[in-house]
Design an enzyme around this catalytic site. Structure first.
Site, PDB file in Angstrom:
ATOM      1  N   GLY A  16     198.035  59.453 -17.093  1.00 46.49           N
ATOM      2  CA  GLY A  16     196.960  58.351 -16.264  1.00 46.49           C
ATOM      3  C   GLY A  16     197.383  57.131 -16.795  1.00 46.49           C
ATOM      4  N   ILE A  17     197.207  55.966 -17.845  1.00 45.38           N
ATOM      5  CA  ILE A  17     198.131  54.688 -17.831  1.00 45.38           C
ATOM      6  C   ILE A  17     199.638  55.311 -18.134  1.00 45.38           C
ATOM      7  CG2 ILE A  17     197.939  52.856 -19.351  1.00 45.38           C
ATOM      8  CD1 ILE A  17     194.592  52.944 -19.883  1.00 45.38           C
ATOM      9  N   GLY A  18     200.083  55.937 -18.508  1.00 39.58           N
ATOM     10  CA  GLY A  18     200.852  56.390 -19.134  1.00 39.58           C
ATOM     11  C   GLY A  18     202.207  56.205 -17.807  1.00 39.58           C
ATOM     12  N   ASP A  36     205.725  63.019 -23.727  1.00 37.41           N
ATOM     13  CA  ASP A  36     204.431  63.125 -23.798  1.00 37.41           C
ATOM     14  C   ASP A  36     204.691  64.882 -24.369  1.00 37.41           C
ATOM     15  OD1 ASP A  36     202.363  62.818 -21.870  1.00 37.41           O
ATOM     16  OD2 ASP A  36     201.913  64.581 -22.574  1.00 37.41           O
ATOM     17  N   VAL A  65     203.805  62.412 -30.585  1.00 38.83           N
ATOM     18  CA  VAL A  65     204.249  60.623 -31.182  1.00 38.83           C
ATOM     19  C   VAL A  65     203.732  61.152 -32.661  1.00 38.83           C
ATOM     20  CG1 VAL A  65     203.945  59.374 -29.565  1.00 38.83           C
ATOM     21  CG2 VAL A  65     201.617  60.840 -30.489  1.00 38.83           C
ATOM     22  N   TYR A 151     187.916  56.083 -33.327  1.00 40.56           N
ATOM     23  CA  TYR A 151     188.978  55.989 -32.258  1.00 40.56           C
ATOM     24  C   TYR A 151     189.076  54.243 -31.849  1.00 40.56           C
ATOM     25  CZ  TYR A 151     190.275  55.283 -27.401  1.00 40.56           C
ATOM     26  OH  TYR A 151     191.235  54.202 -26.229  1.00 40.56           O
ATOM     27  N   THR A 188     190.758  58.475 -16.608  1.00 45.99           N
ATOM     28  CA  THR A 188     191.259  59.382 -16.895  1.00 45.99           C
ATOM     29  C   THR A 188     191.048  60.297 -17.666  1.00 45.99           C
ATOM     30  OG1 THR A 188     191.787  58.561 -19.336  1.00 45.99           O
ATOM     31  CG2 THR A 188     192.872  57.430 -17.058  1.00 45.99           C
TER      32      THR A 188
HETATM   33  N1  LIG Z   1     191.658  55.751 -20.232  1.00 45.76           N
HETATM   34  C1  LIG Z   1     190.710  54.528 -20.634  1.00 45.76           C
HETATM   35  O1  LIG Z   1     189.770  53.785 -20.227  1.00 45.76           O
HETATM   36  C2  LIG Z   1     191.380  53.571 -21.540  1.00 45.76           C
HETATM   37  C3  LIG Z   1     192.100  54.544 -22.008  1.00 45.76           C
HETATM   38  N2  LIG Z   1     193.594  53.552 -23.506  1.00 45.76           N
HETATM   39  C4  LIG Z   1     194.308  54.060 -23.593  1.00 45.76           C
HETATM   40  O2  LIG Z   1     195.674  53.846 -23.330  1.00 45.76           O
HETATM   41  C5  LIG Z   1     195.740  55.014 -23.362  1.00 45.76           C
HETATM   42  C6  LIG Z   1     196.540  56.152 -22.186  1.00 45.76           C
HETATM   43  O3  LIG Z   1     194.969  57.122 -21.984  1.00 45.76           O
HETATM   44  P1  LIG Z   1     194.765  57.391 -20.820  1.00 45.76           P
HETATM   45  O4  LIG Z   1     196.232  56.951 -19.456  1.00 45.76           O
HETATM   46  O5  LIG Z   1     193.833  57.261 -20.268  1.00 45.76           O
HETATM   47  O6  LIG Z   1     194.578  59.103 -21.110  1.00 45.76           O
HETATM   48  P2  LIG Z   1     195.247  60.267 -20.687  1.00 45.76           P
HETATM   49  O7  LIG Z   1     194.467  61.610 -21.668  1.00 45.76           O
HETATM   50  O8  LIG Z   1     194.916  61.271 -19.174  1.00 45.76           O
HETATM   51  O9  LIG Z   1     196.904  60.351 -20.955  1.00 45.76           O
HETATM   52  C7  LIG Z   1     197.569  59.854 -22.474  1.00 45.76           C
HETATM   53  C8  LIG Z   1     198.880  61.380 -21.974  1.00 45.76           C
HETATM   54  O10 LIG Z   1     199.204  61.022 -23.941  1.00 45.76           O
HETATM   55  C9  LIG Z   1     199.964  62.399 -23.932  1.00 45.76           C
HETATM   56  N3  LIG Z   1     199.985  62.511 -25.167  1.00 45.76           N
HETATM   57  C10 LIG Z   1     198.579  63.050 -26.086  1.00 45.76           C
HETATM   58  N4  LIG Z   1     199.104  63.152 -27.458  1.00 45.76           N
HETATM   59  C11 LIG Z   1     199.872  62.818 -27.531  1.00 45.76           C
HETATM   60  C12 LIG Z   1     201.577  63.064 -28.475  1.00 45.76           C
HETATM   61  N5  LIG Z   1     200.386  63.518 -29.974  1.00 45.76           N
HETATM   62  N6  LIG Z   1     202.528  63.217 -28.662  1.00 45.76           N
HETATM   63  C13 LIG Z   1     202.855  62.647 -27.181  1.00 45.76           C
HETATM   64  N7  LIG Z   1     201.820  62.499 -25.081  1.00 45.76           N
HETATM   65  C14 LIG Z   1     200.356  62.717 -25.842  1.00 45.76           C
HETATM   66  C15 LIG Z   1     199.021  63.185 -22.381  1.00 45.76           C
HETATM   67  O11 LIG Z   1     199.403  64.328 -22.714  1.00 45.76           O
HETATM   68  C16 LIG Z   1     198.828  62.675 -21.250  1.00 45.76           C
HETATM   69  O12 LIG Z   1     199.997  62.962 -21.171  1.00 45.76           O
HETATM   70  C17 LIG Z   1     195.706  56.352 -24.742  1.00 45.76           C
HETATM   71  O13 LIG Z   1     196.504  55.052 -26.147  1.00 45.76           O
HETATM   72  C18 LIG Z   1     194.166  55.545 -24.937  1.00 45.76           C
HETATM   73  O14 LIG Z   1     193.275  55.306 -25.919  1.00 45.76           O
HETATM   74  C19 LIG Z   1     193.190  52.214 -23.537  1.00 45.76           C
HETATM   75  C20 LIG Z   1     191.730  52.013 -22.881  1.00 45.76           C
HETATM   76  C21 LIG Z   1     191.164  51.970 -22.106  1.00 45.76           C
HETATM   77  C1  LIG Z   2     184.208  55.873 -23.276  1.00 48.36           C
HETATM   78  C2  LIG Z   2     185.363  55.687 -24.019  1.00 48.36           C
HETATM   79  C3  LIG Z   2     186.266  55.905 -23.254  1.00 48.36           C
HETATM   80  C4  LIG Z   2     187.458  55.133 -23.011  1.00 48.36           C
HETATM   81  C5  LIG Z   2     188.364  54.752 -24.105  1.00 48.36           C
HETATM   82  C6  LIG Z   2     189.167  53.309 -23.555  1.00 48.36           C
HETATM   83  O1  LIG Z   2     189.799  52.423 -25.009  1.00 48.36           O
HETATM   84  C7  LIG Z   2     187.467  52.465 -23.263  1.00 48.36           C
HETATM   85  O2  LIG Z   2     187.709  51.827 -22.502  1.00 48.36           O
HETATM   86  C8  LIG Z   2     187.288  51.643 -24.815  1.00 48.36           C
HETATM   87  C9  LIG Z   2     186.484  50.782 -23.689  1.00 48.36           C
HETATM   88  C10 LIG Z   2     185.052  50.576 -24.983  1.00 48.36           C
HETATM   89  C11 LIG Z   2     184.373  48.564 -25.224  1.00 48.36           C
HETATM   90  C12 LIG Z   2     184.440  49.081 -26.267  1.00 48.36           C
HETATM   91  C13 LIG Z   2     182.772  47.773 -27.019  1.00 48.36           C
HETATM   92  C14 LIG Z   2     183.613  46.642 -26.194  1.00 48.36           C
HETATM   93  C15 LIG Z   2     182.566  45.482 -27.313  1.00 48.36           C
HETATM   94  C16 LIG Z   2     182.490  44.343 -26.891  1.00 48.36           C
HETATM   95  O3  LIG Z   2     181.933  44.010 -28.102  1.00 48.36           O
HETATM   96  C17 LIG Z   2     183.668  43.320 -26.124  1.00 48.36           C
HETATM   97  C18 LIG Z   2     184.519  43.169 -26.860  1.00 48.36           C
HETATM   98  C19 LIG Z   2     185.057  42.984 -26.610  1.00 48.36           C
HETATM   99  C20 LIG Z   2     185.152  41.877 -25.632  1.00 48.36           C
HETATM  100  C21 LIG Z   2     186.463  40.378 -25.579  1.00 48.36           C
HETATM  101  C22 LIG Z   2     185.891  38.986 -25.938  1.00 48.36           C
HETATM  102  O4  LIG Z   2     186.571  38.072 -25.919  1.00 48.36           O
HETATM  103  O5  LIG Z   2     184.990  39.041 -25.299  1.00 48.36           O
END
Ligand SMILES: NC(=O)C1=CN([C@@H]2O[C@H](COP(=O)(O)OP(=O)(O)OC[C@H]3O[C@@H](n4cnc5c(N)ncnc54)[C@H](O)[C@@H]3O)[C@@H](O)[C@H]2O)C=CC1
Ligand SMILES: CC/C=C\C[C@H](O)C(=O)/C=C/C=C/C=C\C=C\[C@@H](O)C/C=C\CCC(=O)O
Length: 257
Positions: A16-18, A36, A65, A151, A188
């Site tokens: 994913g993002i990492g 990881d 972590v 979360y 992701t």
């Molecule tokens: N996917 C999304 O919509 C969003 C994700 N995020 C954040 O981005 C970061 C990465 O998330 P994604 O790439 O979406 O998830 P993902 O599940 O695709 O990747 C997460 C990675 O972290 C690793 N991981 C999980 N627990 C671990 C641990 N205890 N120690 C070491 N590695 C560990 C997993 O093995 C995996 O490789 C997270 O902090 C997530 O909360 C933030 C906003 C949006």
């Molecule tokens: C479905 C969850 C999937 C992935 C988790 C990931 O961290 C993610 O994308 C979470 C998104 C969460 C959004 C939550 C709430 C949004 C709230 C609104 O009130 C607006 C929030 C911010 C706006 C900032 C601004 O300056 O307006």
């Protein structure tokens, strides 16, 4: 700031993002230690990276972590292998409202552990050469995600912790910048788990779907580019970069002083 010769540590680097952050930092010339817990995904990615960048610029370290011991050992190995640390991305995260204590331990405490361990290597007050730490929060660090209150809490905490560390670093003279990444929804494994992992709030996933429709899905490349900007622009300290499909901006926080 050019990344040639710079050393980065990325947690949660396998997927994913990492993974996107790791690949962009490598493209920009950095050496990267990938931390990881997913050995299978990590070894598969390392094969790809070795073919593209050779074996000298990447290092995979199996590191949970949640473990202070494993984090310290991994950062030490990275510093010894590459001769110091310049960039840290505390990115590892999970989303599970059933196992919420684990969510706190990984998402918040893992970021704190990673930030403090990074400072031991990077701070100019302890023999380091300074650098930048990027902590991955989320849009959920800026607004509530009703189906995932824990979360949401961890991500709000990461934003607050990172902004406070940026101020502490400036006041202390560490020479280390702290910024936080606030991505919107990205396709992701974590994103795909939302329905099964909302636990007692699974009845609220429709509300989440409405948020997804409102914010859209952001490309991994755009998220990684935001990290690169916060890494290379040495004026950025204490920033939160909101990156969604429709918005890419530094968040303006209310000031009460
Ligand atoms: N996917 C999304 O919509 C969003 C994700 N995020 C954040 O981005 C970061 C990465 O998330 P994604 O790439 O979406 O998830 P993902 O599940 O695709 O990747 C997460 C990675 O972290 C690793 N991981 C999980 N627990 C671990 C641990 N205890 N120690 C070491 N590695 C560990 C997993 O093995 C995996 O490789 C997270 O902090 C997530 O909360 C933030 C906003 C949006
Ligand atoms: C479905 C969850 C999937 C992935 C988790 C990931 O961290 C993610 O994308 C979470 C998104 C969460 C959004 C939550 C709430 C949004 C709230 C609104 O009130 C607006 C929030 C911010 C706006 C900032 C601004 O300056 O307006």
């Amino acid at each position: 700031m050019s990344l040639n010769g710079k050393t980065a540590v990325v947690t949660g680097a396998a997927l994913g993002i990492g993974r996107a952050i790791t690949e962009l930092l490598l493209q920009q010339g950095a050496k990267v230690a990938l931390l990881d817990v997913n050995k299978t995904a990590s070894e598969s990615l390392m094969e790809v990276l070795h073919k593209q960048y050779g074996r000298e610029r990447t290092l995979f370290l199996n590191c949970d972590v949640e473990s202070e011991e494993q984090i310290k050992a991994a950062f030490q190995k990275a510093a010894e292998t590459f001769g110091g640390i310049d960039i840290v991305c505390n990115n590892a995260g999970v989303l599970n409202e059933d196992t919420w204590e684990k969510t706190v331990s990984v998402n918040l405490m893992g970021v704190i552990r990673g930030s403090y361990t990074a400072l031991e290597h990077m701070s100019k007050l302890s023999g380091g050469r300074g650098g930048v730490i990027i902590n991955t929060a989320s849009l959920a660090g800026l607004g509530p995600l009703p189906s995932c209150p824990v979360y949401t809490a961890t991500k709000h905490a990461v934003v607050g912790f990172t902004r406070a560390m940026a101020a502490a670093s400036t006041a202390s003279g560490y020479g280390v910048r702290f910024n936080t990444l606030c991505p919107g929804f990205v396709r992701t494994d974590l994103f795909s788990s939302i329905i099964s992992n909302s636990g007692r709030f699974s009845h609220l996933t429709d509300a989440t779907q409405q948020l997804v429709e409102h914010f859209g899905i952001v490309d991994l490349a755009d998220v990684a580019a935001a990290v690169l900007e916060m890494v290379t622009d040495e004026t950025k300290n204490g920033e939160a970069f909101l990156v969604s499909a429709k918005r890419k901006e530094y968040v303006r926080f209310a000031s009460f002083v």
